[in-house]
Design an enzyme around this catalytic site. Sequence first.
Site, short mmCIF file in Angstrom:
data_model
loop_
_atom_site.label_atom_id
_atom_site.label_comp_id
_atom_site.label_asym_id
_atom_site.label_seq_id
_atom_site.Cartn_x
_atom_site.Cartn_y
_atom_site.Cartn_z
N TYR A 60 8.47 10.73 1.72
CA TYR A 60 9.88 10.62 1.40
C TYR A 60 10.12 9.37 0.57
O TYR A 60 9.25 8.51 0.41
CB TYR A 60 10.74 10.60 2.66
CG TYR A 60 10.73 9.28 3.42
CD1 TYR A 60 11.78 8.38 3.29
CD2 TYR A 60 9.67 8.94 4.26
CE1 TYR A 60 11.78 7.17 3.98
CE2 TYR A 60 9.67 7.74 4.95
CZ TYR A 60 10.72 6.86 4.81
OH TYR A 60 10.71 5.67 5.48
N LYS A 87 4.54 6.08 2.40
CA LYS A 87 5.90 6.36 2.86
C LYS A 87 5.95 7.80 3.38
O LYS A 87 6.52 8.71 2.76
CB LYS A 87 6.90 6.12 1.73
CG LYS A 87 8.33 5.84 2.21
CD LYS A 87 9.17 5.29 1.09
CE LYS A 87 10.62 5.07 1.49
NZ LYS A 87 10.81 3.98 2.47
N LEU A 111 4.79 -1.32 4.46
CA LEU A 111 5.26 -0.61 3.29
C LEU A 111 5.68 -1.65 2.25
O LEU A 111 6.48 -2.54 2.56
CB LEU A 111 6.46 0.28 3.64
CG LEU A 111 7.04 1.06 2.47
CD1 LEU A 111 6.07 2.15 2.02
CD2 LEU A 111 8.39 1.65 2.82
N GLU A 140 6.11 -6.33 9.65
CA GLU A 140 7.37 -6.00 9.00
C GLU A 140 8.36 -5.59 10.09
O GLU A 140 8.13 -5.89 11.26
CB GLU A 140 7.18 -4.89 7.97
CG GLU A 140 6.57 -3.61 8.53
CD GLU A 140 6.35 -2.53 7.48
OE1 GLU A 140 6.86 -2.67 6.36
OE2 GLU A 140 5.68 -1.53 7.80
#
Length: 285
Positions: A31, A145, A202, A178
Amino acid sequence: MKVILNGQLVERSEAKVDIEDRGYQFGDGIYEGFRIYQGCIFTFDQHIDRLFDSAELIDLAIPYTKEELKDQLTELITANQLGDGMIYLQISRGTQMPRNHVYSPDNHPVLMATSIAAPRDLAAFEKGLTAITAVDDRWLHCNIKSLNLLGNVLAKNQAAKAGADEAILYRDEDHVTECSHSNVFIVKNNTLITHPANNLILNGITRQTILKLAKENKVAIEERVFSLTELKQADEVFISSIMAEVTPVTTIDGEMIGTGVRGPLSTELEQYFIAEIEKTCGIQL
């Protein structure tokens, strides 16, 4: 409200995906999110490039060119008269019967895209957010992702149950990675520090833009692993994403960060970021 399904604009109520779709059954897909400012898709090319990079990493052939996808998303913005908002685009590997972990090379990927109106959260940009820390027990391909977001979902809900806005993830006490749905930066002695872009995070497009702007403006940068202790003893902490831009974090696990208000470097970086949006899109925020 219009959506895109396999290259066609249709009403949301008419958009249907087969129950045998591998995105539903396996999370077998990818996505991308796109931020819209006054009808302009910011960092459009970078997001499209990352979508194709993710597809390549999972051996998924996107049935459209980059330019075709850009045309479709632009058409979606026009159809929905979208000003400030975002687009969510998803591509699964498609329908396959019988259900099988081994995917067929004959599958036809399914693409869908939706849009929502979403104004900039000026209060959060100014006042900041609260966060907790949580163990990062996700898989080892966070650079893709992909649709496999259960670990992120659980971390975000852990934060919500604690009354916090975000969860900052760590592999161990010496290795912060993250957040549940954003990247994290710390500032110490006027140096900007963030995790290196590898398989454990990411590589956010907003993250990349902030680093580019920081370099252009002679901000000291370290892309390296940092610890929970460094996180909580930082002068400033902020998160970044297409919606967060440069949003300060003022408390973590109930502990105040720095002076408890937005710090000077995060303020400066947000100003650079706004200027970049205005220049790229030819608008004034």
